[in-house]
Design a protein around this motif. Structure first.
Motif, PDB file in Angstrom:
ATOM      1  N   ASN A   5      41.966  39.974  33.705  1.00 51.70           N
ATOM      2  CA  ASN A   5      42.571  39.955  35.035  1.00 51.70           C
ATOM      3  C   ASN A   5      41.508  39.851  36.118  1.00 51.70           C
ATOM      4  O   ASN A   5      41.667  39.105  37.095  1.00 51.70           O
ATOM      5  CB  ASN A   5      43.410  41.220  35.248  1.00 51.70           C
ATOM      6  CG  ASN A   5      44.658  41.243  34.393  1.00 51.70           C
ATOM      7  OD1 ASN A   5      45.094  40.212  33.886  1.00 51.70           O
ATOM      8  ND2 ASN A   5      45.243  42.423  34.215  1.00 51.70           N
ATOM      9  N   ILE A   6      40.417  40.598  35.947  1.00 52.14           N
ATOM     10  CA  ILE A   6      39.320  40.539  36.928  1.00 52.14           C
ATOM     11  C   ILE A   6      38.701  39.147  36.934  1.00 52.14           C
ATOM     12  O   ILE A   6      38.371  38.603  37.997  1.00 52.14           O
ATOM     13  CB  ILE A   6      38.266  41.617  36.598  1.00 52.14           C
ATOM     14  CG1 ILE A   6      38.819  43.008  36.902  1.00 52.14           C
ATOM     15  CG2 ILE A   6      36.967  41.373  37.374  1.00 52.14           C
ATOM     16  CD1 ILE A   6      37.924  44.146  36.466  1.00 52.14           C
ATOM     17  N   PHE A   7      38.541  38.546  35.752  1.00 51.66           N
ATOM     18  CA  PHE A   7      37.990  37.196  35.637  1.00 51.66           C
ATOM     19  C   PHE A   7      38.850  36.181  36.392  1.00 51.66           C
ATOM     20  O   PHE A   7      38.342  35.395  37.206  1.00 51.66           O
ATOM     21  CB  PHE A   7      37.891  36.821  34.158  1.00 51.66           C
ATOM     22  CG  PHE A   7      37.483  35.399  33.903  1.00 51.66           C
ATOM     23  CD1 PHE A   7      36.176  34.988  34.120  1.00 51.66           C
ATOM     24  CD2 PHE A   7      38.409  34.475  33.440  1.00 51.66           C
ATOM     25  CE1 PHE A   7      35.798  33.671  33.884  1.00 51.66           C
ATOM     26  CE2 PHE A   7      38.046  33.161  33.207  1.00 51.66           C
ATOM     27  CZ  PHE A   7      36.739  32.751  33.429  1.00 51.66           C
ATOM     28  N   ILE A   8      40.159  36.191  36.157  1.00 53.05           N
ATOM     29  CA  ILE A   8      41.066  35.250  36.821  1.00 53.05           C
ATOM     30  C   ILE A   8      41.117  35.512  38.324  1.00 53.05           C
ATOM     31  O   ILE A   8      41.077  34.583  39.141  1.00 53.05           O
ATOM     32  CB  ILE A   8      42.486  35.340  36.217  1.00 53.05           C
ATOM     33  CG1 ILE A   8      42.456  34.931  34.739  1.00 53.05           C
ATOM     34  CG2 ILE A   8      43.452  34.461  36.995  1.00 53.05           C
ATOM     35  CD1 ILE A   8      42.019  33.513  34.481  1.00 53.05           C
ATOM     36  N   ARG A   9      41.166  36.778  38.697  1.00 51.21           N
ATOM     37  CA  ARG A   9      41.222  37.130  40.117  1.00 51.21           C
ATOM     38  C   ARG A   9      39.950  36.695  40.847  1.00 51.21           C
ATOM     39  O   ARG A   9      40.010  36.228  41.986  1.00 51.21           O
ATOM     40  CB  ARG A   9      41.428  38.638  40.261  1.00 51.21           C
ATOM     41  CG  ARG A   9      41.612  39.085  41.696  1.00 51.21           C
ATOM     42  CD  ARG A   9      41.875  40.575  41.813  1.00 51.21           C
ATOM     43  NE  ARG A   9      42.029  40.943  43.205  1.00 51.21           N
ATOM     44  CZ  ARG A   9      43.167  40.879  43.878  1.00 51.21           C
ATOM     45  NH1 ARG A   9      44.266  40.488  43.265  1.00 51.21           N
ATOM     46  NH2 ARG A   9      43.222  41.212  45.155  1.00 51.21           N
ATOM     47  N   PHE A  12      40.268  32.776  41.600  1.00 50.82           N
ATOM     48  CA  PHE A  12      41.264  32.246  42.524  1.00 50.82           C
ATOM     49  C   PHE A  12      41.520  33.136  43.742  1.00 50.82           C
ATOM     50  O   PHE A  12      41.604  32.637  44.866  1.00 50.82           O
ATOM     51  CB  PHE A  12      42.588  32.012  41.771  1.00 50.82           C
ATOM     52  CG  PHE A  12      42.480  30.992  40.681  1.00 50.82           C
ATOM     53  CD1 PHE A  12      42.376  29.649  40.980  1.00 50.82           C
ATOM     54  CD2 PHE A  12      42.450  31.378  39.352  1.00 50.82           C
ATOM     55  CE1 PHE A  12      42.260  28.702  39.974  1.00 50.82           C
ATOM     56  CE2 PHE A  12      42.343  30.444  38.337  1.00 50.82           C
ATOM     57  CZ  PHE A  12      42.245  29.100  38.653  1.00 50.82           C
ATOM     58  N   VAL A  13      41.659  34.432  43.545  1.00 47.71           N
ATOM     59  CA  VAL A  13      42.019  35.317  44.653  1.00 47.71           C
ATOM     60  C   VAL A  13      40.791  35.740  45.447  1.00 47.71           C
ATOM     61  O   VAL A  13      40.776  35.672  46.679  1.00 47.71           O
ATOM     62  CB  VAL A  13      42.773  36.556  44.120  1.00 47.71           C
ATOM     63  CG1 VAL A  13      43.142  37.492  45.270  1.00 47.71           C
ATOM     64  CG2 VAL A  13      44.021  36.136  43.354  1.00 47.71           C
ATOM     65  N   ASP A  14      39.736  36.187  44.742  1.00 46.20           N
ATOM     66  CA  ASP A  14      38.511  36.647  45.407  1.00 46.20           C
ATOM     67  C   ASP A  14      37.434  35.563  45.372  1.00 46.20           C
ATOM     68  O   ASP A  14      36.252  35.858  45.169  1.00 46.20           O
ATOM     69  CB  ASP A  14      37.982  37.907  44.721  1.00 46.20           C
ATOM     70  CG  ASP A  14      38.924  39.083  44.887  1.00 46.20           C
ATOM     71  OD1 ASP A  14      39.652  39.108  45.897  1.00 46.20           O
ATOM     72  OD2 ASP A  14      38.940  39.970  44.016  1.00 46.20           O
ATOM     73  N   ASN A  15      37.834  34.316  45.572  1.00 51.42           N
ATOM     74  CA  ASN A  15      36.890  33.203  45.524  1.00 51.42           C
ATOM     75  C   ASN A  15      35.780  33.390  46.551  1.00 51.42           C
ATOM     76  O   ASN A  15      36.052  33.693  47.720  1.00 51.42           O
ATOM     77  CB  ASN A  15      37.628  31.888  45.786  1.00 51.42           C
ATOM     78  CG  ASN A  15      36.758  30.674  45.572  1.00 51.42           C
ATOM     79  OD1 ASN A  15      35.950  30.327  46.410  1.00 51.42           O
ATOM     80  ND2 ASN A  15      36.936  30.022  44.441  1.00 51.42           N
ATOM     81  N   PHE A 197      44.077  28.018  48.917  1.00 48.49           N
ATOM     82  CA  PHE A 197      43.740  29.110  47.995  1.00 48.49           C
ATOM     83  C   PHE A 197      44.394  30.421  48.412  1.00 48.49           C
ATOM     84  O   PHE A 197      44.521  31.331  47.582  1.00 48.49           O
ATOM     85  CB  PHE A 197      42.226  29.271  47.902  1.00 48.49           C
ATOM     86  CG  PHE A 197      41.603  28.537  46.754  1.00 48.49           C
ATOM     87  CD1 PHE A 197      41.099  29.220  45.659  1.00 48.49           C
ATOM     88  CD2 PHE A 197      41.528  27.148  46.745  1.00 48.49           C
ATOM     89  CE1 PHE A 197      40.538  28.547  44.583  1.00 48.49           C
ATOM     90  CE2 PHE A 197      40.968  26.460  45.694  1.00 48.49           C
ATOM     91  CZ  PHE A 197      40.473  27.158  44.603  1.00 48.49           C
ATOM     92  N   MET A 198      44.810  30.539  49.677  1.00 47.05           N
ATOM     93  CA  MET A 198      45.489  31.751  50.100  1.00 47.05           C
ATOM     94  C   MET A 198      46.827  31.923  49.394  1.00 47.05           C
ATOM     95  O   MET A 198      47.376  33.036  49.340  1.00 47.05           O
ATOM     96  CB  MET A 198      45.715  31.716  51.618  1.00 47.05           C
ATOM     97  CG  MET A 198      44.454  31.955  52.435  1.00 47.05           C
ATOM     98  SD  MET A 198      44.744  31.877  54.212  1.00 47.05           S
ATOM     99  CE  MET A 198      45.797  33.297  54.451  1.00 47.05           C
ATOM    100  N   ILE A 203      49.772  36.486  43.913  1.00 47.82           N
ATOM    101  CA  ILE A 203      49.846  36.638  42.470  1.00 47.82           C
ATOM    102  C   ILE A 203      49.404  38.047  42.069  1.00 47.82           C
ATOM    103  O   ILE A 203      48.338  38.505  42.480  1.00 47.82           O
ATOM    104  CB  ILE A 203      48.966  35.588  41.760  1.00 47.82           C
ATOM    105  CG1 ILE A 203      49.498  34.178  42.063  1.00 47.82           C
ATOM    106  CG2 ILE A 203      48.939  35.838  40.263  1.00 47.82           C
ATOM    107  CD1 ILE A 203      48.641  33.076  41.475  1.00 47.82           C
ATOM    108  N   LYS A 204      50.200  38.723  41.286  1.00 47.03           N
ATOM    109  CA  LYS A 204      49.859  40.043  40.785  1.00 47.03           C
ATOM    110  C   LYS A 204      49.556  39.927  39.287  1.00 47.03           C
ATOM    111  O   LYS A 204      50.392  39.487  38.505  1.00 47.03           O
ATOM    112  CB  LYS A 204      51.009  41.026  41.017  1.00 47.03           C
ATOM    113  CG  LYS A 204      51.230  41.338  42.496  1.00 47.03           C
ATOM    114  CD  LYS A 204      52.293  42.400  42.664  1.00 47.03           C
ATOM    115  CE  LYS A 204      52.483  42.739  44.143  1.00 47.03           C
ATOM    116  NZ  LYS A 204      53.522  43.791  44.350  1.00 47.03           N
TER     117      LYS A 204
END
Length: 205
Positions: A5-9, A12-15, A197-198, A203-204
């Protein structure tokens, strides 16, 4: 699962580019063609994957308060956390030299095309930012640091390759107004990509 989850986040989320705007100097300067952007993106990814675990171990076993208890109980009160920033930079700078020598030896063409921006990886905000985020978020183990570093690196790689591909097509097919050519249109495209990207914020995982 949490590390995944940290890897995916992190991608995309914390780019690093679109969420935190870190590493913008080389992002704007080296994104003129895909090949060069891919080389620099790979180098930045490698640096994040290697430097975060090293800095995590340094933070956990040397710098933070009580980290030196493995030397003996008399060191339990030692707190070297004030040295964190300079030690993180020293590790990153040392690894950058190794990456620069490796690229020069195995890919002279890429080394020439990257020019001054390859040694400037040492002061790339994205790499130092990764180590500071690692410290701030208090990762539980070195594997979490590895996953976060890989995610942030791949996110930065995707961002610079995407902008480079768009800029190549713009130069080939578009008649950009003269005042917007170069950095101007790049800022506009980066802003639009950041807005896109926002959409991942909802996504949770």
């Amino acid at each position: 699962m949490e590390n995944f989850n940290i890897f995916i986040r992190s991608i995309f989320v914390d780019n690093m580019i679109f969420a935190y705007f870190l590493g913008m100097c080389s992002f704007l300067a080296v994104s003129k063609n895909v090949k060069t952007a891919l080389g620099l993106g790979a180098a930045v990814t490698f640096m994040l994957v290697i430097s975060l675990p090293i800095n995590y171990l340094l933070e956990t076993y040397v710098l933070r308060e009580g980290a030196l208890t493995w030397l003996g109980p008399e060191y339990a009160g030692v707190d070297l956390s004030f040295l964190s920033l300079i030690m993180f930079i020293a590790v990153i700078a040392s690894l950058t030299q190794l990456v620069e020598m490796a690229v020069e030896k195995f890919s002279p063409a890429l080394y020439s095309s990257l020019g001054i921006f390859l040694p400037l990886i040492a002061v790339n905000c994205a790499i130092l930012g990764g180590s500071l985020f690692m410290q701030q978020r208090d990762f539980p183990d070195v594997w979490t640091a590895c996953c976060a570093g890989a995610g942030w690196g791949i996110g930065w790689l995707l961002a610079i390759v995407a902008i480079a591909a768009i800029r190549e097509r713009l130069q080939e097919y578009s008649n950009i107004p003269k005042p917007l050519r170069g950095v101007g249109i790049t800022f506009i495209i980066t802003g639009l990509m950041g807005i896109a990207f926002m959409s991942f914020l909802g996504i949770k995982l």
